[in-house]
Enzyme design. Structure first.
Site, short mmCIF file in Angstrom:
data_model
loop_
_atom_site.label_atom_id
_atom_site.label_comp_id
_atom_site.label_asym_id
_atom_site.label_seq_id
_atom_site.Cartn_x
_atom_site.Cartn_y
_atom_site.Cartn_z
N SER A 206 0.79 -1.23 0.00
CA SER A 206 0.00 0.00 0.00
C SER A 206 0.82 1.28 0.00
O SER A 206 0.35 2.31 -0.45
CB SER A 206 -0.95 0.01 1.20
OG SER A 206 -0.22 -0.02 2.42
N HIS A 234 -5.40 -4.29 -1.26
CA HIS A 234 -5.23 -3.28 -2.31
C HIS A 234 -5.15 -3.92 -3.69
O HIS A 234 -4.69 -3.29 -4.65
CB HIS A 234 -3.97 -2.45 -2.04
CG HIS A 234 -4.13 -1.50 -0.90
ND1 HIS A 234 -4.68 -0.24 -1.05
CD2 HIS A 234 -3.84 -1.63 0.41
CE1 HIS A 234 -4.70 0.37 0.13
NE2 HIS A 234 -4.19 -0.46 1.03
N LYS A 265 -12.39 -1.15 0.55
CA LYS A 265 -11.64 -0.35 -0.41
C LYS A 265 -12.36 -0.42 -1.77
O LYS A 265 -13.36 0.25 -1.96
CB LYS A 265 -10.19 -0.83 -0.46
CG LYS A 265 -9.43 -0.53 0.84
CD LYS A 265 -8.00 -0.94 0.78
CE LYS A 265 -7.21 -0.42 1.98
NZ LYS A 265 -7.69 -0.94 3.29
#
Length: 458
Positions: A206, A234, A265
């Protein structure tokens, strides 16, 4: 002797409240000195207050007009997508605001089981288990799975939640240099005497936007009889032809044993607009913003309250998931995910599985930003990921440049120690499918202007 006895007796008769006050005063002094050290180092982190939905355009307290947001995990733009919001409202109407219980007592509803099955199908695994967050999923995995007879081998730049989860277990712990396969192999050789060997890595890191070499990791794991664990927080919805993650991108879906990821996310942790965004085109995205009542520069105050998306999960072999339901402490001692979060995440997965167009749109915009920034003279870390760290080195430079970007209508944040190593300060830019090409170009132009102002560019 007499004087010492007198003062000891006096202190023993002193009210407990005065001692407590003295301890609190001592604590305050310690804390203030620590905080002053953070300020002096230029690493103080202020929280800007957003007064609108999360999205490509936001409103920030104390700043007039709409601000272009380039620092959210808004990869697919789904958290304010009307269908996602409606799914959350419908789930809340049907199943209530919450369960007020952990899963194994009276906290499992049909929607929880349905979402777990959908996650397993999406990742092409046997089963899945939900957690309040991926941080909890990482905290709950290693302690439940590994014993003192086992070994875990972790990339040195893994996310803090992986590091903390590994600390909780009693397995032998090995840390290999970041993305260094020769070092990993050496550590695997050292761990051959252990019962199980688990290689743990982020799929996409990240802070740097780089991607784990899963093909080589899986090859080494096979050679040395190890299992592979990947945190895809991610990468889920971001990497791979259909957004299934790093293992899909690199063609090793059948070789990764365990995946942990988040619902907060790409699967709902950022704002989007409406159906038009699923097509991925800039014109459709702008039309979608207008359909919500926005102008070309800002979204209006939301007709529905902004929603914070949480939730994480583990997916992998069925017996592993069954063991986690019996032994994983964050699962056993945390309340169930609220129905609204479950409903929103389930719909976000549906939208992702219906079409990969939005994933391709995000990838194209990421490439546009990276190419233009590098041509301007900036160093962008990572490769082909919407996390695009603009490397600056100096903490105060990163902070001042981020402040000046905000004055130009661009919301970005400087990252410095202890979030990243000393001397590695950067502004982390994150690209979204709901950014238009014009948004990307405006951000690059602001970076060039601010970079020249602060001497980061000639």
């Amino acid at each position: 002797m007499w004087a010492g006895s007198f003062w000891r007796a006096a202190l023993s008769r002193a009210p407990c409240g005065s001692r407590a006050q003295s301890a609190v005063a001592q604590l305050r002094g310690i804390l203030e000195r620590e905080l002053e050290g953070i300020r002096a180092a230029g690493t103080w982190k202020s929280e800007r207050i957003i007064t609108s939905r999360q999205g490509p355009y936001i409103h920030v307290d104390g700043v007039s007009g709409g601000i272009l947001n380039f620092c959210a995990n808004n990869y697919l733009g789904l958290s304010s997508h009307p269908e996602v919001i409606q799914a959350g409202l419908q789930a809340m109407e049907e199943f209530g605001a919450g369960l007020s219980s952990v899963r194994f007592i009276c906290g499992t509803q049909s929607i929880h089981k349905n979402l777990e099955a959908k996650i397993a199908r999406f990742h092409q695994r046997e089963d899945a288990i939900l957690y309040p967050s991926c941080f909890d999923a990482n905290a709950g995995l290693f302690e439940a799975l590994l014993t003192p007879e086992d070994a875990v081998l972790s990339d040195e730049l893994n996310h803090a939640s992986i590091i903390d989860g590994i600390r909780l277990c009693r397995a032998h712990k090995y840390r290999y240099c970041h993305l260094d396969m020769a070092d990993l192999e050496a550590k695997l050789q050292e761990a051959q005497k252990q019962r199980l060997r688990l290689v743990a890595t982020d799929g996409a890191f990240s802070m740097d936007g780089d991607i784990a070499p899963l093909q080589e990791i899986c090859r080494l794991a096979s050679q040395y009889g190890a299992l592979v664990f990947v945190d895809e927080s991610h990468a889920t919805g971001v990497l791979g032809p259909t957004g299934r993650g790093t293992d899909e991108l690199l063609g090793v879906m059948d070789q990764v044993t365990i995946i942990n990821s988040t619902l907060g996310k790409a699967l709902g942790g950022a704002s989007g607009a409406s159906r038009g965004i699923r097509a991925g085109g800039a014109a459709e995205a702008r039309a979608a913003l207008l359909s919500l009542g926005g102008s070309g520069s800002a979204l209006p105050d939301p007709p529905l309250p902004s929603r914070l998306f949480s939730g994480g999960y583990t997916t992998g072999p069925g017996p592993l998931v069954s063991l986690l339901r019996q032994r994983s402490r964050p699962y056993l001692f945390s309340n169930s995910l609220p129905p609204a979060v479950v409903g929103c995440a389930s719909k976000a997965l549906d939208l992702l599985m219906e079409s990969s167009t939005i994933v391709r749109s995000m990838a194209a915009k990421t490439q546009r930003f990276r190419t233009k920034m590098e041509a301007a003279g900036f160093t962008i870390s990572g490769a082909s990921h919407p996390i695009c760290p603009v490397m600056l080195g100096d903490a105060q430079l990163a902070s001042h440049m981020a402040d000046d970007m905000l004055k130009r209508g661009i919301f970005v944040i400087g990252f410095s120690y202890p979030v990243v190593p000393k001397g590695k300060a950067r502004i982390r830019v994150q690209i979204s499918a709901v950014h238009s090409e014009e948004d990307i170009d405006r951000c690059v132009e602001a970076f060039m202007e601010v970079g020249r102002l602060h001497g980061a560019l000639p």
